[in-house]
Structure formats: C-alpha cells, structure tokens
Design an enzyme around this catalytic site. Structure first.
Site, PDB file in Angstrom:
ATOM      1  N   LYS A  45     -19.100 -29.547 -40.439  1.00  0.00           N
ATOM      2  CA  LYS A  45     -19.028 -28.302 -39.408  1.00  0.00           C
ATOM      3  C   LYS A  45     -17.932 -27.387 -40.599  1.00  0.00           C
ATOM      4  CE  LYS A  45     -15.136 -26.325 -36.777  1.00  0.00           C
ATOM      5  NZ  LYS A  45     -15.290 -24.769 -35.842  1.00  0.00           N
ATOM      6  N   ASN A  93     -16.499 -20.619 -26.519  1.00  0.00           N
ATOM      7  CA  ASN A  93     -15.094 -21.535 -27.211  1.00  0.00           C
ATOM      8  C   ASN A  93     -15.051 -20.677 -28.546  1.00  0.00           C
ATOM      9  OD1 ASN A  93     -15.850 -22.015 -30.847  1.00  0.00           O
ATOM     10  ND2 ASN A  93     -18.313 -22.211 -29.654  1.00  0.00           N
ATOM     11  N   ASN A 123     -21.453 -26.426 -44.310  1.00  0.00           N
ATOM     12  CA  ASN A 123     -21.517 -24.741 -43.777  1.00  0.00           C
ATOM     13  C   ASN A 123     -20.102 -24.290 -44.552  1.00  0.00           C
ATOM     14  OD1 ASN A 123     -20.406 -23.572 -41.045  1.00  0.00           O
ATOM     15  ND2 ASN A 123     -22.137 -23.208 -40.955  1.00  0.00           N
ATOM     16  N   CYS A 135     -17.212 -14.867 -40.127  1.00  0.00           N
ATOM     17  CA  CYS A 135     -16.200 -14.436 -39.902  1.00  0.00           C
ATOM     18  C   CYS A 135     -15.558 -13.653 -40.057  1.00  0.00           C
ATOM     19  CB  CYS A 135     -14.955 -15.331 -40.876  1.00  0.00           C
ATOM     20  SG  CYS A 135     -16.216 -16.909 -40.622  1.00  0.00           S
ATOM     21  N   LYS A 154     -26.458 -18.071 -42.464  1.00  0.00           N
ATOM     22  CA  LYS A 154     -26.661 -18.344 -41.007  1.00  0.00           C
ATOM     23  C   LYS A 154     -25.523 -16.148 -40.306  1.00  0.00           C
ATOM     24  CE  LYS A 154     -24.870 -21.049 -37.269  1.00  0.00           C
ATOM     25  NZ  LYS A 154     -24.201 -22.044 -36.951  1.00  0.00           N
ATOM     26  N   ILE A 169     -29.241 -18.824 -33.974  1.00  0.00           N
ATOM     27  CA  ILE A 169     -28.358 -17.339 -33.834  1.00  0.00           C
ATOM     28  C   ILE A 169     -26.404 -18.515 -34.366  1.00  0.00           C
ATOM     29  CG2 ILE A 169     -29.300 -16.433 -32.647  1.00  0.00           C
ATOM     30  CD1 ILE A 169     -28.280 -17.196 -30.362  1.00  0.00           C
ATOM     31  N   GLY A 207     -30.266 -22.566 -30.968  1.00  0.00           N
ATOM     32  CA  GLY A 207     -29.587 -21.942 -29.565  1.00  0.00           C
ATOM     33  C   GLY A 207     -29.538 -22.524 -28.143  1.00  0.00           C
ATOM     34  N   GLY A 208     -28.868 -23.289 -28.262  1.00  0.00           N
ATOM     35  CA  GLY A 208     -29.329 -24.047 -26.149  1.00  0.00           C
ATOM     36  C   GLY A 208     -30.073 -24.948 -26.670  1.00  0.00           C
ATOM     37  N   THR A 251     -24.032 -26.886 -28.862  1.00  0.00           N
ATOM     38  CA  THR A 251     -23.918 -27.689 -27.539  1.00  0.00           C
ATOM     39  C   THR A 251     -24.636 -29.184 -27.280  1.00  0.00           C
ATOM     40  OG1 THR A 251     -23.398 -25.178 -27.440  1.00  0.00           O
ATOM     41  CG2 THR A 251     -23.070 -27.185 -25.436  1.00  0.00           C
TER      42      THR A 251
END
Ligand SMILES: Cc1cc2nc3c(=O)[nH]c(=O)nc-3n(C[C@H](O)[C@H](O)[C@H](O)COP(=O)(O)O)c2cc1C
Length: 300
Positions: free
Chosen positions: A44, A68, A98, A128, A163, A189, A241-242, A264
């Site tokens: 995280k 989120n 990260n 950010c 990233k 992504i 991504g997915g 996810t």
C-alpha cells in the site's frame, strides 16, 4: 519452462504481483495465499508522515468493479519500515514499496529513508495532487512527470517504477516523459476517475464525491494503454487494471507487459494472485511455450 522475468535487473520468479492498496502489506492475505509463490508483493502507498485518508464512505460497488476514495491512508514510513518490511522479508518474494506524497520533497524523503532498507524496487504513485502546483496532479502534466522522475532517481538506491495515471488524453506522452526522466520501469493503470450517486440518500456514494474506478470494467482501457505505452518506450511495463484471472493477465502480457499486478480481484477472490500464476503455467503448457518472455508484446 521459464516463468522468470527481469525488471531493471530485478529477477522475479514469475510475472505476477499484487497491486498497491489491494493486498495490505501482505499479512492478511498471507494467511490464504503463499506469498513465496508470487513474483512480488507491492505494498500500500506509504508517505513520509501518517495520512488519515478521506472521510467515509470511501468505497462503493459499481457494475464490473468498484469506486474507491481511500485517500491514501497510511501509517507513515517509520511504522511501515518497522512493521511491514520485516514481515515481508520472511518470504522468498520481491518487495516493491509504493510511495505517495504531496510534494516532490515528500516523495524524496520516503525514497531516501528506504535507501538502506531491504526492499527491491520503489513504485512512485504520481496520481496524487501536487499542492505546491495548485492541485494539478503530477501524473497529468508531462513536464511534472519528467521532473519528479528525475528528482526521485537522483535519490533512489533501488530501481524506480513510475506509476502512471490513465486520466490523460495520450498515455504515450506520459510514458515517454517518465522514460526521459530516467524511470527504470513504468506501471499502469491506476484508477480512472469516476462518480456514483446514491439515489436513496440523494448524495454521492463516496464522501469524496469522485473516486477511482477499478476492476473488470476498466480492463479494455488498461490493455489499450499498456499496448500504446509498450510501443512508445523501451523500458519494461507492469500492466494492471481489472485482472481477475490468468486469461486477463495474458492479455496484458501479449499487449506488452513484462509483469502484471492483480488488484480489485483480491477483494472478490483472495486466492486470485495464486490462481493467476497457476493459470499462466497451464496456458504455457497447453501451447508449448518454453519461456514467458516469448509472450511479452507478442501481439503487434
Ligand atoms: C481500494 C484500493 C486502494 C488502492 N490504493 C492504491 C495505492 O495506495 N497506491 C497506488 O498506486 N494505487 C492504489 N490503487 C490502485 C491499484 O493499485 C490499481 O492500479 C488499480 O486498482 C487498477 O487495478 P485493478 O483493477 O486490478 O484493481 C488502489 C486501488 C484500490 C481499489
């Protein structure tokens, strides 16, 4: 059969890693998934000081995914270094930390603090807002992407992954800017900015109003961006991504990703990362692929 891949001199036993923010720092998921079986664990996001995150509610389900707006809640680098790095070091997997920040100085402080820690790579989250530049996200301005990459590289002891944000008109411009700044690897992504409205409460589903869309709904956009980025730069790419299963991961690899991150999917199926590893292995057996690297960018 070879599943090893190389990211800027760091050898991963296979191309499958976790996506930042969806796997904690490995402790909870480690009870279900053997972390030794993963190419890398991506932690995280961590900042120089603790961040409380956004007001709740911070997540909402959407068709084929979720929104989120956690707001990068994290305990700060000191707690992280004492608690999470020693935990992960017990395993035979690579550790990718990260990093988030509000200013260039914030990022540099964390990167310098990690210099002597036993971590393998740094992933710099540049989605950010940069408060010093009036809230424009670093990741949406190619000049800012190049400048922050250069500054981070000056201070980093480990290889640097930048990233990228998908909330841009042309991802190739951002990929090239990161490469020009000296990035060793790029990952993409991050989430796509979205909104959900709760019609019963007649307000936004997440308190932040907007949030980041992730999950299977974003996969075709992510595969397209990985393909475009892979054809624009020479440095390796981590695609995400997915990704829900090995078939999804293979799409990213064929589009040009050297490695992939599973995000996810972990919330829906905590075994997803391990299943992606074994699914890729089965695919390679089925099609007599000797080396996973033969598949990287094989679709042109
Ligand atoms: C709950 C949640 C928290 C996240 N936290 C971070 C984070 O701290 N740093 C970061 O770079 N990306 C973060 N992400 C983005 C993911 O790492 C990933 O780029 C994105 O979700 C797309 O992959 P997926 O569809 O497989 O989840 C987060 C995503 C989710 C869903």
């Amino acid at each position: 059969m070879n599943m090893k891949v190389n990211l800027a001199g760091v050898e991963l036993k296979n191309p499958v890693m976790t996506a930042s923010g969806t796997f904690g720092s490995g402790a909870e998921y480690g009870e279900m998934v053997d972390l030794n079986g993963l190419g890398a664990v991506v932690t995280k996001g961590v900042a120089n000081v603790p961040w409380p995150g956004n007001p709740t509610p911070r997540i909402a389900e959407t068709y084929g995914g979720m929104i989120n707006a956690i707001g990068l809640q994290n305990p700060g680098i000191e707690v992280f270094a004492k608690r999470d790095i020693p935990f992960l070091r017990q395993y035979d997997t690579k550790i990718i930390v990260n990093v988030c920040g509000r200013t260039t100085e914030d990022y540099v402080e964390v990167v310098e603090r990690l210099g002597d820690e036993p971590v393998d790579m740094l992933e710099i989250n540049i989605s950010c807002p940069n408060v010093k530049e009036g809230g424009i996200a670093f990741g949406q301005d190619p000049k800012a992407v190049e400048a922050i990459t250069r500054e981070v590289k000056k201070h980093a002891k480990q290889p640097v992954i930048m990233k990228l944000s998908p909330n841009v008109t042309d991802i190739t411009v951002m990929a090239k800017a990161a490469e020009a700044g000296g990035a060793d690897v790029i990952s993409l992504i991050n989430t796509l900015t979205g909104m959900k409205i709760d019609i019963n409460r007649r307000t936004f589903a997440v308190a932040n109003k907007t949030g980041g869309l992730s999950g299977p709904a974003v996969k075709p956009v992510a595969v397209r961006m990985v393909y475009q980025a892979a054809n624009a730069v020479k440095i390796p790419i981590i695609g995400m991504g997915g990704i829900m299963n090995a078939e999804d991961a293979l799409e990213f690899i064929l589009a040009g990703a050297t490695a992939v991150s599973v995000g996810t999917a972990n919330f829906h199926n905590p075994y997803a990362t391990a299943e992606v590893v074994s699914g890729i292995e089965n695919y390679m057996k089925k099609y007599n692929i000797e080396d996973i690297n033969e598949l990287v960018g094989a679709v042109r």
